[in-house]
Design a protein around this motif. Structure first.
Motif, short mmCIF file in Angstrom:
data_model
loop_
_atom_site.label_atom_id
_atom_site.label_comp_id
_atom_site.label_asym_id
_atom_site.label_seq_id
_atom_site.Cartn_x
_atom_site.Cartn_y
_atom_site.Cartn_z
N ILE A 61 52.58 39.92 65.17
CA ILE A 61 54.02 39.72 64.98
C ILE A 61 54.37 39.85 63.50
CG2 ILE A 61 53.70 37.21 64.94
CD1 ILE A 61 56.84 39.14 66.15
N ALA A 62 53.46 39.41 62.61
CA ALA A 62 53.72 39.53 61.17
C ALA A 62 53.77 41.00 60.75
CB ALA A 62 52.65 38.79 60.37
N LEU A 120 56.21 42.74 74.82
CA LEU A 120 55.98 41.49 74.09
C LEU A 120 54.55 40.98 74.21
CD1 LEU A 120 58.53 38.60 74.05
CD2 LEU A 120 56.19 38.08 74.60
N GLN A 121 53.98 41.04 75.43
CA GLN A 121 52.64 40.47 75.64
C GLN A 121 51.53 41.24 74.94
OE1 GLN A 121 54.94 40.47 78.04
NE2 GLN A 121 55.09 38.32 78.64
N LEU A 122 51.82 42.46 74.47
CA LEU A 122 50.81 43.23 73.74
C LEU A 122 50.80 42.91 72.25
CD1 LEU A 122 50.98 46.75 75.45
CD2 LEU A 122 49.20 45.01 75.66
N LEU A 123 51.80 42.15 71.79
CA LEU A 123 51.77 41.68 70.41
C LEU A 123 50.77 40.55 70.27
CD1 LEU A 123 55.60 41.59 69.55
CD2 LEU A 123 53.89 43.03 68.44
N GLN A 124 50.31 40.36 69.05
CA GLN A 124 49.36 39.28 68.77
C GLN A 124 49.99 38.29 67.81
OE1 GLN A 124 45.69 40.97 67.34
NE2 GLN A 124 45.66 42.54 68.91
N GLY A 125 49.62 37.02 67.97
CA GLY A 125 50.08 36.00 67.03
C GLY A 125 49.23 36.02 65.77
N GLU A 157 50.74 31.12 71.48
CA GLU A 157 50.83 32.43 70.82
C GLU A 157 52.11 33.15 71.22
OE1 GLU A 157 47.80 36.10 69.79
OE2 GLU A 157 47.59 35.07 71.71
N ILE A 158 52.45 33.12 72.52
CA ILE A 158 53.69 33.75 72.98
C ILE A 158 54.91 33.05 72.37
CG2 ILE A 158 55.16 34.13 75.01
CD1 ILE A 158 52.94 36.15 74.82
N SER A 159 54.83 31.74 72.22
CA SER A 159 55.92 30.99 71.58
C SER A 159 56.13 31.47 70.15
CB SER A 159 55.61 29.48 71.58
OG SER A 159 55.53 28.99 72.89
N ARG A 204 56.30 35.48 82.31
CA ARG A 204 54.96 34.98 81.96
C ARG A 204 55.04 34.16 80.69
NH1 ARG A 204 50.28 39.43 82.59
NH2 ARG A 204 49.14 37.70 81.68
N GLU A 205 54.37 33.00 80.69
CA GLU A 205 54.45 32.04 79.57
C GLU A 205 55.93 31.85 79.19
OE1 GLU A 205 50.66 34.38 79.42
OE2 GLU A 205 52.64 35.06 78.81
#
Length: 495
Positions: free
Chosen positions: A323-324, A347-352, A363-365, A406-407
């Motif tokens: 995300i950064a 969205l779910q393919l992004l990483q925190g 992580e999704i939050s 999801r989440e």
């Protein structure tokens, strides 16, 4: 005045080269103490840390504290706040404050002094970013990641370049209401339903009023529903409208389109371009990939490609973005190309930013909060695609609900709008009876004929208006969503 500022011996030769104007700082402080009204012009932009000389920063901070309490700020009222300051004692104590007010001519150039102090502070920040970049780049230890260094430098540079914007986020009601009236005027001039960027689909524009700046929209659906196709359609429609309005001489603030950034974490850039070309040329993506096209089809393809060569649609297909990193790339596109709309698939393919020990819900939050922050920071609409849980498949009615995200907790909370795309023919097609001559198959065929090519967009959440369902046409061959022909009744709104 300069002789009173001998407390500024540079710590090093490098410090001596830093951009600053100590005399301008002293003159501004003197002017502020003579006429407190000057603070109204400078305090929104200027902060204590912008002063090169730390003592001047502390004097400025004390002065502003007094003004916040509706007290007069002058050498007498500021004495209790600063008389114990060691640096001030070296200069003769509180008498130094009185000496600062000795130059009444500084009143004339006070605003210019403030602007110069701020600009020099930005230059010093830039020097700091440059030094850190050089030091990090010279570090060749094994755990150094050059890409991370580049992303960190981009963030730092963006913060320097947007420093003025970050301090100006407080708006008077007059300013805010003026902006609201301008939005209403834009909707009125567009024909009564479009106050934001167009989606290119009239029924959707009428429901949501277009794509609004600073909004985070979530477009969700089960695999096969066409959410990527719809996002691609909207991205193309927004960017092509930008070109058309600009060619017509429509000023930027009234342009109903937007330069668009499409972050495709699932498909490659050429696959995404194939979809757009298929939509505009009327040739199926499958035929394009396999070369099953006629000479006339190829001419249509060439025409579409020529028309789209100047399309302001920027595709980033870097896989596994954090995300950064996504926010850094978006800032860069905003700075270089002035993008006005961002799409993320998905969205779910992004990483925190966690190191792998966090759970996926947290992580999704972080990701959903980061996307909302990005929309507000760049003042653009952000459309993020999202997966749905398999709970949909367990129900008789396959239409998605907010709880199917999801989440879902944080996504639902952070989003300004949540859309679900639903195609009933996808599920009915899977139920085709094996006996193609029987009555059951005939009944199935009639049902397929009734619903084939129809899609629903369910607006399950909308901060700006009502929720409800919209019918659209979906051409699976060229993956295009469009308005239905006249005569189709709109679906009922939710309560």
């Amino acid at each position: 005045m300069a002789e009173h500022l001998t407390l500024l011996p540079p710590a090093t030769d490098a410090a001596a080269q830093l951009p600053r104007n100590v005399e301008a700082e002293a003159a501004l402080l003197g002017a502020l103490m003579i006429d407190n009204r000057i603070a109204e012009d400078v305090q929104l932009k200027l902060r204590a840390e912008h002063f090169y000389e730390p003592l001047h920063g502390r004097i400025y901070e004390a002065l502003m504290k007094l003004l916040e309490r509706d007290m007069v700020a002058n050498p007498v009222t500021m004495k209790p706040m600063l008389e114990q300051d060691p640096a001030l004692k070296e200069l003769g104590g509180v008498a130094y404050l009185a000496q600062l007010t000795g130059n009444g001519a500084a009143l004339i150039g006070a605003r210019d002094f403030a602007a110069q102090i701020y600009d020099l502070a930005l230059l010093r920040e830039l020097v700091g970013v440059g030094r850190e970049l050089v030091e990090n780049a010279l570090d060749t230890s094994e755990d150094v990641n050059p890409r991370e260094q580049i992303e960190a430098a981009e963030v730092a540079l963006y913060k320097v370049s947007e420093g003025e914007g970050e301090t100006g986020s407080v708006k008077s009601f007059l300013s805010a209401s003026t902006m609201a009236v301008q939005v209403a005027e834009r909707a009125l001039n567009s024909g009564g339903h479009l106050s934001g960027i167009t989606t290119g689909i009239n029924c959707l524009n009428e429901k949501i009023g277009g794509l609004h700046n600073s909004d985070l929209m979530i477009l969700a659906g089960r695999p096969g529903m066409g959410k990527t196709s719809l996002a691609t359609n909207i991205a193309y429609n927004a960017s092509s409208r930008w070109v058309r309005d600009e060619a017509d001489g429509i000023p930027r603030e009234k342009n109903m389109g937007a330069k668009t950034a499409f972050f495709s974490l699932e498909m490659s850039a050429d696959q995404l371009a194939t979809r757009v070309l298929a939509e505009q040329s009327g040739i199926s993506g499958e035929a394009l990939r396999m070369g099953k096209i006629s000479r006339a089809d190829f001419q249509n393809l060439s025409r579409a490609a020529r028309e789209l060569q100047d399309l302001p649609l920027f595709i980033d297909d870097t896989p596994g973005l954090t995300i950064a990193a996504l926010r850094t790339r978006a800032r860069r596109l905003k700075r270089r190309h002035d993008i006005g709309f961002i799409v993320i698939d998905y969205l779910q393919l992004l990483q925190g930013s966690g190191k792998g020990n966090d759970n996926r819900v947290n992580e999704i939050s972080e990701i959903s909060r980061g996307l909302k922050t990005l929309a507000k920071e760049l003042h653009v609409p952000v459309l993020a695609l999202s997966q749905l849980s398999r709970a949909v498949e367990q129900r008789e009615d396959k239409r998605p609900q907010l709880s199917d995200l999801r989440e879902s907790g944080s996504i639902e909370q952070d989003a300004d709008m949540v859309w679900f795309v639903f195609r009933e023919d996808y599920y009915v097609a899977a139920k085709e009876p094996g006996d193609k001559e029987g009555a059951a198959h005939m009944e199935w065929a009639q049902e397929m004929e009734r619903i084939y090519g129809l899609a629903e967009l369910i607006v399950a959440k909308q901060r700006h208006g009502s929720t409800g369902r919209i019918r659209m046409k979906f051409d699976a061959k060229i993956t295009r969503f469009s308005d239905l022909a006249e005569g189709y009744a709109p679906l009922e709104d939710y309560e």
